[in-house]
Enzyme design. Structure first.
Site, short mmCIF file in Angstrom:
data_model
loop_
_atom_site.label_atom_id
_atom_site.label_comp_id
_atom_site.label_asym_id
_atom_site.label_seq_id
_atom_site.Cartn_x
_atom_site.Cartn_y
_atom_site.Cartn_z
N HIS A 32 -16.29 -8.77 -10.89
CA HIS A 32 -16.72 -8.99 -9.72
C HIS A 32 -17.02 -7.75 -8.95
O HIS A 32 -18.17 -7.59 -8.58
CB HIS A 32 -16.15 -10.32 -9.21
CG HIS A 32 -17.12 -10.92 -8.05
ND1 HIS A 32 -16.48 -11.73 -7.23
CD2 HIS A 32 -18.26 -10.34 -7.45
CE1 HIS A 32 -17.59 -12.12 -6.21
NE2 HIS A 32 -18.49 -11.15 -6.41
N GLU A 81 -23.16 -5.08 -4.74
CA GLU A 81 -21.75 -4.54 -4.87
C GLU A 81 -21.61 -2.99 -4.37
O GLU A 81 -20.72 -2.57 -3.55
CB GLU A 81 -21.18 -4.76 -6.12
CG GLU A 81 -20.98 -5.93 -6.65
CD GLU A 81 -19.87 -6.87 -5.80
OE1 GLU A 81 -19.20 -6.22 -5.55
OE2 GLU A 81 -20.32 -7.99 -5.47
N HIS A 85 -19.75 -2.80 -0.46
CA HIS A 85 -18.49 -2.34 -1.09
C HIS A 85 -18.21 -0.87 -1.57
O HIS A 85 -17.39 -0.26 -1.18
CB HIS A 85 -17.71 -3.12 -2.06
CG HIS A 85 -17.74 -4.58 -1.89
ND1 HIS A 85 -16.97 -5.04 -0.93
CD2 HIS A 85 -18.30 -5.68 -2.44
CE1 HIS A 85 -17.27 -6.48 -0.73
NE2 HIS A 85 -18.17 -6.70 -1.80
#
Length: 216
Positions: A32, A81, A85
């Site tokens: 993920h 992502e 992040h």
């Protein structure tokens, strides 16, 4: 930030949470994301550029697929992502480019090898329930650290929770560590997983646990 989470999700559960165009979700745990425990010091202007990871493409598609949008050759998931992040993780030298960030996440995923660990422990998708404590104990015994396990709470009329995500925590030196918060650390990664109206939360130790083999 103090630690990184390597989050694996179980595609069948992800599809159960959201009836998007999920088609034939992989029957193995996929990535993920790789998330610093706080989203600070991120460079929001550092945009995702898929050509930087073209060498990683076949691994990315296999191990880090966009489960919800399997039909398209999409890079939207990786873009999200990276921008949310990766740009924060990039304060570490080993993660300070898109290629390093995605490449290192793939490396950690291979190193953890969650799929084969669960199989070795005899934990595989089935129609009967597991005890959450048995899953936890198997993982802790195998890795020597406590991961964080998230489930989809029981729907109305169901008595079991459904396992959906397993996160391993790493120090900034990329060594495995316990996911439980140490003194003075806050656990700020609770909010990442809203899909539709359903949400994963830390699994209950007492509820029977369903590890589904196909989308119901």
């Amino acid at each position: 930030w103090k630690k990184l989470y390597l989050a694996h999700h179980w595609p069948v559960t992800v599809c159960k949470m959201s009836a998007n165009d999920c088609q034939d979700p992989p029957e193995y745990w996929t990535i993920h994301g790789l998330w610093p425990d706080k989203t600070e010091e991120c460079n929001r202007t550092w945009h995702f550029n898929v050509t930087e990871i073209k060498d990683l493409m076949s691994d990315m598609r296999h191990y880090w697929p966009d489960v919800l949008h399997s039909s398209l050759n999409r890079t939207q998931f990786w873009k999200h992502e990276w921008e949310k992040h990766g740009t924060c993780a990039a304060t570490l030298q080993v993660l300070n480019s898109q290629k390093k960030y995605f490449g290192k996440a793939l490396e950690l995923y291979q190193h953890v090898d969650l799929n084969s660990c669960l199989l070795k422990a005899g934990i595989k998708p089935r129609s009967s329930y597991y005890q959450m404590t048995a899953i936890k104990e198997a993982l802790t015994r195998f890795y020597g650290v406590t991961p964080k396990i998230q489930c989809l709470p029981p729907e109305e009329g169901e008595k079991a929770q459904t396992i959906g995500q397993i996160e391993f925590c790493f120090t900034k030196e990329l060594q495995l560590r316990n996911c439980t918060a140490l003194k003075g650390e806050s656990d700020a990664m609770q909010t990442d997983l809203k899909l539709g109206s359903e949400e994963l939360s830390v699994c209950s130790d007492t509820l029977p646990t369903y590890y589904p083999s196909q989308v119901q």
